[in-house]
Enzyme design. Structure first.
Site, PDB file in Angstrom:
ATOM      1  N   ASP A  12       0.881  -1.604   0.020  1.00 32.60           N
ATOM      2  CA  ASP A  12      -0.003  -0.152   0.843  1.00 32.60           C
ATOM      3  C   ASP A  12       0.743   1.557  -0.114  1.00 32.60           C
ATOM      4  OD1 ASP A  12      -1.817  -2.053   0.186  1.00 32.60           O
ATOM      5  OD2 ASP A  12      -2.277  -1.765   2.171  1.00 32.60           O
ATOM      6  N   LYS A  77      -7.439  -4.689  -2.965  1.00 34.28           N
ATOM      7  CA  LYS A  77      -7.910  -4.523  -1.533  1.00 34.28           C
ATOM      8  C   LYS A  77      -8.390  -3.558  -0.997  1.00 34.28           C
ATOM      9  CE  LYS A  77      -3.326  -4.523   1.445  1.00 34.28           C
ATOM     10  NZ  LYS A  77      -4.381  -3.268   2.557  1.00 34.28           N
ATOM     11  N   CYS A 110      -2.004  -2.621   8.751  1.00 36.39           N
ATOM     12  CA  CYS A 110      -2.043  -3.117   7.632  1.00 36.39           C
ATOM     13  C   CYS A 110      -0.608  -4.507   7.231  1.00 36.39           C
ATOM     14  CB  CYS A 110      -1.917  -2.739   6.102  1.00 36.39           C
ATOM     15  SG  CYS A 110      -3.592  -2.025   5.764  1.00 36.39           S
TER      16      CYS A 110
END
Length: 200
Positions: A12, A77, A110
């Site tokens: 990310d 996602k 994450c």
């Protein structure tokens, strides 16, 4: 560690996060260094984005194009863990994988959830997190996340230490190219270590 059984997971690292993540540019610098090492050693790289429609693509400063076919894919996602069905399919198709190296953002969300999921996975991957390759919006979150990861059995290390662990031998044919990367990235590495590990 063996390059042939090691995957890199980049989580990310999107351009919309640049203004809010502590030391974002240093995370990008560490990432690009690691990508250069991955290319030399032939390690594949899996990338995710979080809700790219709203948060944009991977930051263009991240040099994914240099990887060629070693860039397995970029998977969008909504999960906080990177272990989406698509990424799990990548792992299933590579049963020889033993080690996974994580970098990106955010450390306490994450990265944390991905690492814990990898440790809990039936394959029991040896999971590494690069302390100079992760960050969060609030830098105070990072040492707490890294402490939790260590307690769970994740290996917290640095981009340089891990790179030499993968290289293993100064007599290897790729060592000269590898050494050149380490030399060329020396200043960026020092700045990233100071900015991102100084808090630890």
């Amino acid at each position: 560690m063996e390059p042939s059984t090691t995957l890199f997971f980049l989580c990310d690292l999107q351009e919309k996060f640049r203004p809010i993540i502590h030391g974002f540019e240093h995370v990008v610098a560490s990432t690009n260094k690691v990508l250069r090492v991955a290319k030399i050693l032939g390690c594949e790289v899996v990338v995710t984005t979080q809700k790219a429609r709203a948060l944009g693509p991977t930051d263009p400063a991240v040099n994914l194009d240099s990887l060629g076919t070693l860039h397995v894919g970029t998977y969008d996602k909504t999960l906080f863990s990177m272990l989406t069905p698509e990424v799990l399919a990548v792992l299933d198709s590579r049963p020889a994988t033993k080690s996974i190296v994580l970098l990106g953002i955010e450390s306490h969300i994450c990265i944390l959830q991905t690492a814990l999921a990898l440790v809990a996975h039936p394959s029991k991957y040896t999971t590494y997190v690069l302390a100079d390759g992760v960050s969060s919006a609030n830098p105070a979150e990072v040492p707490l996340a890294l402490a939790q990861l260590r307690a769970a059995g994740v290996i917290v290390t640095t981009s340089e230490s891990l790179s030499f662990q993968l290289m293993r031998d100064a007599s290897a044919p790729d060592f000269k190219a590898f050494s050149n990367v380490i030399k060329e990235e020396k200043d960026a590495t020092s700045k990233a270590v100071e900015a991102l590990l100084g808090r630890l």
